[in-house]
Structures are given as C-alpha cells and as structure tokens.
Design a protein around this motif. Sequence first.
Motif: not given
Length: 309
Positions: A170-171, A166, A162, A154, A175, A134, A132, A164, A73, A80, A168
């Motif tokens: 919600t990601e 993507l 992790y 984040r 995680y 995710f 969605h 991030c 990613n 992706y 958004t």
Amino acid sequence: MFYNDLIAKQETENILKANYIVALEEKIPTRKTAHIKNAPLIYRYFAIPKPEKLKLSELDENEFTIKFVFNINSNIPGAYVFSSGKNMGVFKAVGYPEDVANFYKLESYKGYMWLAHGRFPTNTPGWWGGAHPFNLLNISVVHNGELSSYDTNRKYLEEFGYICTLQTDTEVAVYIFDLLLRKHGLPIELACKVVASPLWKQVDRMSPKEKILYTNLKIIYGRALLNGPFSMIIAYEDGFIAINDRIKLRPLTAAKKGNMIYVASEEAAIRQVCKNPESVWMPRGGEPVIAELIRENEKEMYSTKEVTA
C-alpha cells in the motif's frame, strides 16, 4: 510518531527540533483497552520548518517535510512517522476496529471525511506501522487487495526520491498519488487513468484525440500502473477518490444521501452507517468515484462524479 523506545524518541526529537519550530508536542490521548497490546510510544507534534533551514535546503515546505519523514523512517531504528499532513490525523494500530477507536478516543474528534479499514495482512507482517491508513502529507490511502506491481512501482518511485520502508504494498500507492497530483500536477481524473489505465484494446477504440492522450499516458507512466486485484480509497484535503483495478477483481460500492458520499467494499458496510441511501451503485473496473468538497458560504458539501475513458 510511533516510537519503540525513549532512545528512538530522543534521536527523532533532536532532528525535529533542529529543523522545525515546534509549537506543541504531546502524547496522543489514548485509553487502556484490553485487546490493544504492545502499543508503542505515540506522540504528535505541531510544527513548521525553520525559515533558515527551509531556505538553505532550497526546497518548498512539502518537499522539506517529505525528506524529514523518509530520513526518520529509514535511519532511526524504532521510529516511524505515520502522519505528516495538516488539518488531518491518522490513527492506526493492531487490533479490531472498535478496539482501535476506543483506544484512541475517536469519539472526541470531528471531521468532514473519515477513512477506515480493517486489514488482515497476508503477504506482509502485521505491525503497527503496517496498519491502514497510509499517509504522506495530506494524502491518505486505505487499500484492499494485493499490488503485484509493487517492485516495479517501488523502483520507479525511487527515481523521484521516495523510499519504501514499511513492509507493505500500500505504501507505493500513497507515493504514486503524491507524485502524480502534487509533484507532476496531473488532474485527478488523469491520475486515476494512470494507476488503472485502459487496456490497449480499449485505447484502440477511442477517438483520435483520446487515443493520443491515453497512449502517451501509458508510455510515460507505465511503471506507475497499479497492477493486481485492488480496491482503494485515496483521501486528500479537498475530497477523496475511490477506485478499483481495471478488471474489477476486488469489490467497490458507492452510495449517496443528501450531501454525504459513502464508499466501501460492500453495500452492507455502507448501510451500517447510512440505513437508507438515496442511490447505490457499483463502479466498473478502473472507473473512479471522485467526491469533491465544495465550500459555498462556508458550508461544506460534496459533489460526486464517475469518470470513464
């Protein structure tokens, strides 16, 4: 996997096959649907890590797979990984829910648990990867609302490896639940009290034992708090969690009939699939509904409970 072009597909498969034994690879079955446009190349792979690669990495299978997902990613333009679990699948697209279901031929699949969300993006772009659910490993999330804590979350997650990418908020929820449940081994009930923790004035009214527990949770996991208006469903291999923000700025409704549990933003949505539920309730802010899959004599059924501070 979503691919924008064959170059991205080839680069991804080179890395995949260097690290995994691929038992089956195929294009995900779809049908032409008038209102689904600009679809990427969509493929799925059934694979396990090569033993020698896994041993050399000094990681377990889950961490090995997460490293692979973040590598693809982050480093391969136009590729992706949108689903990386076992015995589960994610189907996502840009379009209306009924068109997405038709596009992916969802009538040909069976499952004991389903998540669905028609997302109307506001502060982030609408694209196939941002739809969605995710997913990471066996955790999948659908989310209504806005996480004002995204940047704090984040940066906190980056300390644990992790990444991030993507576009958004919600990601970070996916995680955070992976971190709390899988990596840190918190009970589900406590993980819920991390992401929607009691207010300090509520902690002050708790018993001495509870006060110590929740004070420590808030201190240790303060940056994992999901702030802002949200309602969210988090699915994992043994059940799901439904929770909204601690002051309930987004709606959440639950219902039960027999051994089936339903959750949605509004009761009307539940009654579309269950006309006459036995019970319907609206959980209070920050109080999760946890539905757990119980296997008795190979028969699958759900139990449910609400958790309060």
